[in-house]
Design a protein around this motif. Structure first.
Motif, mmCIF file in Angstrom:
data_model
loop_
_atom_site.group_PDB
_atom_site.id
_atom_site.type_symbol
_atom_site.label_atom_id
_atom_site.label_comp_id
_atom_site.label_asym_id
_atom_site.label_seq_id
_atom_site.Cartn_x
_atom_site.Cartn_y
_atom_site.Cartn_z
ATOM 1 N N LYS B 13 -47.768 93.353 -8.651
ATOM 2 C CA LYS B 13 -47.671 93.432 -7.195
ATOM 3 C C LYS B 13 -46.663 94.501 -6.768
ATOM 4 C CE LYS B 13 -48.977 88.698 -5.901
ATOM 5 N NZ LYS B 13 -49.739 88.444 -7.133
ATOM 6 N N PRO B 14 -46.850 95.057 -5.587
ATOM 7 C CA PRO B 14 -45.867 96.024 -5.079
ATOM 8 C C PRO B 14 -44.475 95.416 -5.091
ATOM 9 C CG PRO B 14 -47.807 96.037 -3.699
ATOM 10 C CD PRO B 14 -47.998 94.908 -4.664
ATOM 11 N N GLY B 15 -43.510 96.223 -5.545
ATOM 12 C CA GLY B 15 -42.143 95.755 -5.667
ATOM 13 C C GLY B 15 -41.834 95.138 -7.018
ATOM 14 N N GLY B 16 -42.860 94.933 -7.817
ATOM 15 C CA GLY B 16 -42.675 94.321 -9.120
ATOM 16 C C GLY B 16 -42.228 95.303 -10.186
ATOM 17 N N SER B 17 -42.108 94.778 -11.404
ATOM 18 C CA SER B 17 -41.639 95.575 -12.533
ATOM 19 C C SER B 17 -42.603 95.471 -13.709
ATOM 20 C CB SER B 17 -40.250 95.103 -12.989
ATOM 21 O OG SER B 17 -39.291 95.262 -11.963
ATOM 22 N N LEU B 18 -42.532 96.483 -14.566
ATOM 23 C CA LEU B 18 -43.360 96.519 -15.764
ATOM 24 C C LEU B 18 -42.640 97.381 -16.792
ATOM 25 C CD1 LEU B 18 -46.140 95.140 -16.065
ATOM 26 C CD2 LEU B 18 -47.209 97.334 -15.538
ATOM 27 N N ARG B 19 -42.793 97.035 -18.059
ATOM 28 C CA ARG B 19 -42.204 97.846 -19.124
ATOM 29 C C ARG B 19 -43.303 98.325 -20.044
ATOM 30 N NH1 ARG B 19 -38.652 96.451 -24.465
ATOM 31 N NH2 ARG B 19 -37.182 98.191 -24.370
ATOM 32 N N LEU B 20 -43.453 99.621 -20.139
ATOM 33 C CA LEU B 20 -44.423 100.217 -21.046
ATOM 34 C C LEU B 20 -43.761 100.536 -22.382
ATOM 35 C CD1 LEU B 20 -46.247 102.742 -18.667
ATOM 36 C CD2 LEU B 20 -46.651 100.281 -18.998
ATOM 37 N N SER B 21 -44.551 100.442 -23.433
ATOM 38 C CA SER B 21 -44.084 100.802 -24.762
ATOM 39 C C SER B 21 -45.034 101.813 -25.382
ATOM 40 C CB SER B 21 -44.003 99.566 -25.671
ATOM 41 O OG SER B 21 -43.095 98.620 -25.173
ATOM 42 N N CYS B 22 -44.505 102.604 -26.281
ATOM 43 C CA CYS B 22 -45.302 103.583 -27.015
ATOM 44 C C CYS B 22 -44.852 103.522 -28.471
ATOM 45 C CB CYS B 22 -45.103 104.974 -26.431
ATOM 46 S SG CYS B 22 -45.817 106.317 -27.398
ATOM 47 N N ALA B 23 -45.736 103.089 -29.343
ATOM 48 C CA ALA B 23 -45.423 102.976 -30.766
ATOM 49 C C ALA B 23 -45.891 104.222 -31.500
ATOM 50 C CB ALA B 23 -46.088 101.740 -31.347
ATOM 51 N N ALA B 24 -44.967 104.843 -32.212
ATOM 52 C CA ALA B 24 -45.275 106.069 -32.941
ATOM 53 C C ALA B 24 -45.420 105.800 -34.431
ATOM 54 C CB ALA B 24 -44.173 107.106 -32.712
ATOM 55 N N SER B 25 -46.321 106.527 -35.072
ATOM 56 C CA SER B 25 -46.497 106.394 -36.510
ATOM 57 C C SER B 25 -47.009 107.704 -37.088
ATOM 58 C CB SER B 25 -47.468 105.250 -36.841
ATOM 59 O OG SER B 25 -48.728 105.481 -36.254
ATOM 60 N N GLY B 26 -46.764 107.894 -38.381
ATOM 61 C CA GLY B 26 -47.279 109.070 -39.074
ATOM 62 C C GLY B 26 -46.427 110.312 -38.976
ATOM 63 N N PHE B 27 -45.267 110.222 -38.330
ATOM 64 C CA PHE B 27 -44.361 111.364 -38.245
ATOM 65 C C PHE B 27 -42.939 110.853 -38.051
ATOM 66 C CE2 PHE B 27 -43.451 111.477 -33.630
ATOM 67 C CZ PHE B 27 -44.475 110.683 -33.126
ATOM 68 N N THR B 28 -41.968 111.761 -38.189
ATOM 69 C CA THR B 28 -40.558 111.400 -38.048
ATOM 70 C C THR B 28 -40.218 111.352 -36.565
ATOM 71 O OG1 THR B 28 -40.088 112.488 -40.161
ATOM 72 C CG2 THR B 28 -38.206 111.958 -38.734
ATOM 73 N N PHE B 29 -40.359 110.176 -35.989
ATOM 74 C CA PHE B 29 -40.215 109.982 -34.544
ATOM 75 C C PHE B 29 -38.864 110.511 -34.050
ATOM 76 C CE2 PHE B 29 -41.028 108.128 -30.507
ATOM 77 C CZ PHE B 29 -39.902 107.438 -30.088
ATOM 78 N N SER B 30 -37.818 110.294 -34.801
ATOM 79 C CA SER B 30 -36.466 110.638 -34.361
ATOM 80 C C SER B 30 -36.236 112.143 -34.244
ATOM 81 C CB SER B 30 -35.430 110.039 -35.302
ATOM 82 O OG SER B 30 -35.621 110.522 -36.618
ATOM 83 N N SER B 31 -37.191 112.948 -34.677
ATOM 84 C CA SER B 31 -37.035 114.406 -34.625
ATOM 85 C C SER B 31 -37.670 115.034 -33.391
ATOM 86 C CB SER B 31 -37.644 115.057 -35.872
ATOM 87 O OG SER B 31 -36.971 114.655 -37.046
ATOM 88 N N TYR B 32 -38.315 114.240 -32.569
ATOM 89 C CA TYR B 32 -39.106 114.786 -31.468
ATOM 90 C C TYR B 32 -38.657 114.292 -30.106
ATOM 91 C CZ TYR B 32 -42.498 116.382 -34.923
ATOM 92 O OH TYR B 32 -43.107 117.012 -35.982
ATOM 93 N N SER B 33 -38.672 115.183 -29.123
ATOM 94 C CA SER B 33 -38.601 114.768 -27.735
ATOM 95 C C SER B 33 -39.909 114.078 -27.374
ATOM 96 C CB SER B 33 -38.397 115.975 -26.814
ATOM 97 O OG SER B 33 -37.154 116.584 -27.035
ATOM 98 N N MET B 34 -39.831 113.205 -26.376
ATOM 99 C CA MET B 34 -41.016 112.460 -25.957
ATOM 100 C C MET B 34 -41.144 112.491 -24.445
ATOM 101 S SD MET B 34 -42.437 111.361 -28.761
ATOM 102 C CE MET B 34 -43.627 110.192 -28.083
ATOM 103 N N ASN B 35 -42.360 112.325 -23.980
ATOM 104 C CA ASN B 35 -42.637 112.363 -22.552
ATOM 105 C C ASN B 35 -43.532 111.211 -22.130
ATOM 106 O OD1 ASN B 35 -41.830 115.301 -21.446
ATOM 107 N ND2 ASN B 35 -42.620 115.508 -23.523
ATOM 108 N N TRP B 36 -43.422 110.838 -20.874
ATOM 109 C CA TRP B 36 -44.410 110.003 -20.207
ATOM 110 C C TRP B 36 -45.097 110.883 -19.152
ATOM 111 C CZ3 TRP B 36 -46.018 105.398 -21.839
ATOM 112 C CH2 TRP B 36 -45.165 104.617 -22.630
ATOM 113 N N VAL B 37 -46.413 110.838 -19.164
ATOM 114 C CA VAL B 37 -47.234 111.586 -18.210
ATOM 115 C C VAL B 37 -48.255 110.608 -17.640
ATOM 116 C CG1 VAL B 37 -48.880 113.481 -17.912
ATOM 117 C CG2 VAL B 37 -46.967 113.730 -19.515
ATOM 118 N N ARG B 38 -48.490 110.664 -16.346
ATOM 119 C CA ARG B 38 -49.442 109.730 -15.749
ATOM 120 C C ARG B 38 -50.561 110.474 -15.034
ATOM 121 N NH1 ARG B 38 -45.807 106.970 -10.875
ATOM 122 N NH2 ARG B 38 -45.709 108.828 -9.503
#
Lengths: 107, 120
Positions: B13-38
């Motif tokens: 609902k408007p005014g509410g909250s949500l938490r999105l997650s993105c699980a990475a695999s197959g590469f060294t996640f800690s070496s990369y910048s990441m983005n959210w695009v909608r």
């Protein structure tokens, strides 16, 4: 804030060359990246840093960037190239910027 | 196989909250910048937020600044987007995307997206 301008649509005959432009103030001084997005799918990087192709992208895709215009060129256009195409840059004031997108139609 | 998988989308609902997650695999996640695009229905791509590999640098689009918070857990190979005070105009498919060299090489890997719908 920095803005990128793309034509809403471009049409190309099958087998001919399509050119999609991306305009921005002194865009030639920035690294331009291009994405292809087909309906219902996530975007795919097709050109990075103006003119470089990621692994797996056909040589038919090329890019250039100079002055106030960057261009994505698709040679020998195929039906499978029909998609939306987006340019993108990094700007110090706006961070990541996408163009509005161009719908490519192959006739 | 290099992969990004988003989750956490849904109807809120408007005014509410949500938490999105993105699980990475197959590469060294800690070496990369990441983005959210909608991408709102029938609209173009809109950048939302970026985070550097060590979380030292974080950026937001003006449209979400003060309402959204990006974070990452390199130990869990995961990227997050906490979305508060949601509005109807936040309705979109949200993608996470990998950005080599802080974004100098574009966003080379994208997830399949998770859909957020804000409606009463």
């Amino acid at each position: 804030s920095y803005e990128l301008t793309q034509p809403l649509s471009v049409s190309v005959a099958l087998g001919q060359t399509a050119r999609i432009t991306c305009g921005g103030n002194n865009i030639g001084s920035k690294n331009v990246h291009w994405y292809q997005q087909k309906p219902g799918q996530a975007p795919v990087l097709v050109i990075y840093r103006d003119s470089n192709r990621p692994s797996g992208i056909p040589e038919r895709f090329s890019g250039s960037n100079s002055g106030n215009t960057a261009t994505l060129t698709i040679s020998r256009a195929q039906a499978g190239d029909e998609a939306d195409y987006y340019c993108q840059v990094w700007d110090s004031s706006t961070a990541v910027v996408f163009g509005g997108g161009t719908k490519l139609t192959v006739l | 196989e290099v992969q990004l998988v988003e989750s956490g989308g849904g109807l809120v609902k408007p005014g509410g909250s949500l938490r999105l997650s993105c699980a990475a695999s197959g590469f060294t996640f800690s070496s990369y910048s990441m983005n959210w695009v909608r991408q709102a229905p029938g609209k173009g791509l809109e950048w939302v937020s970026s985070i550097s590999s060590s979380s030292s640098y974080i950026y937001y689009a003006d449209s979400v600044k003060g309402r959204f918070t990006i974070s990452r857990d390199n130990a869990k190979n995961s990227l997050y987007l906490q979305m508060n005070s949601l509005r109807a105009e936040d309705t979109a498919v949200y993608y996470c995307a990998r950005a080599p060299s802080g974004g100098d090489y574009g966003m080379d890997v994208w997830g399949q997206g998770t859909t957020v719908t804000v409606s009463s």
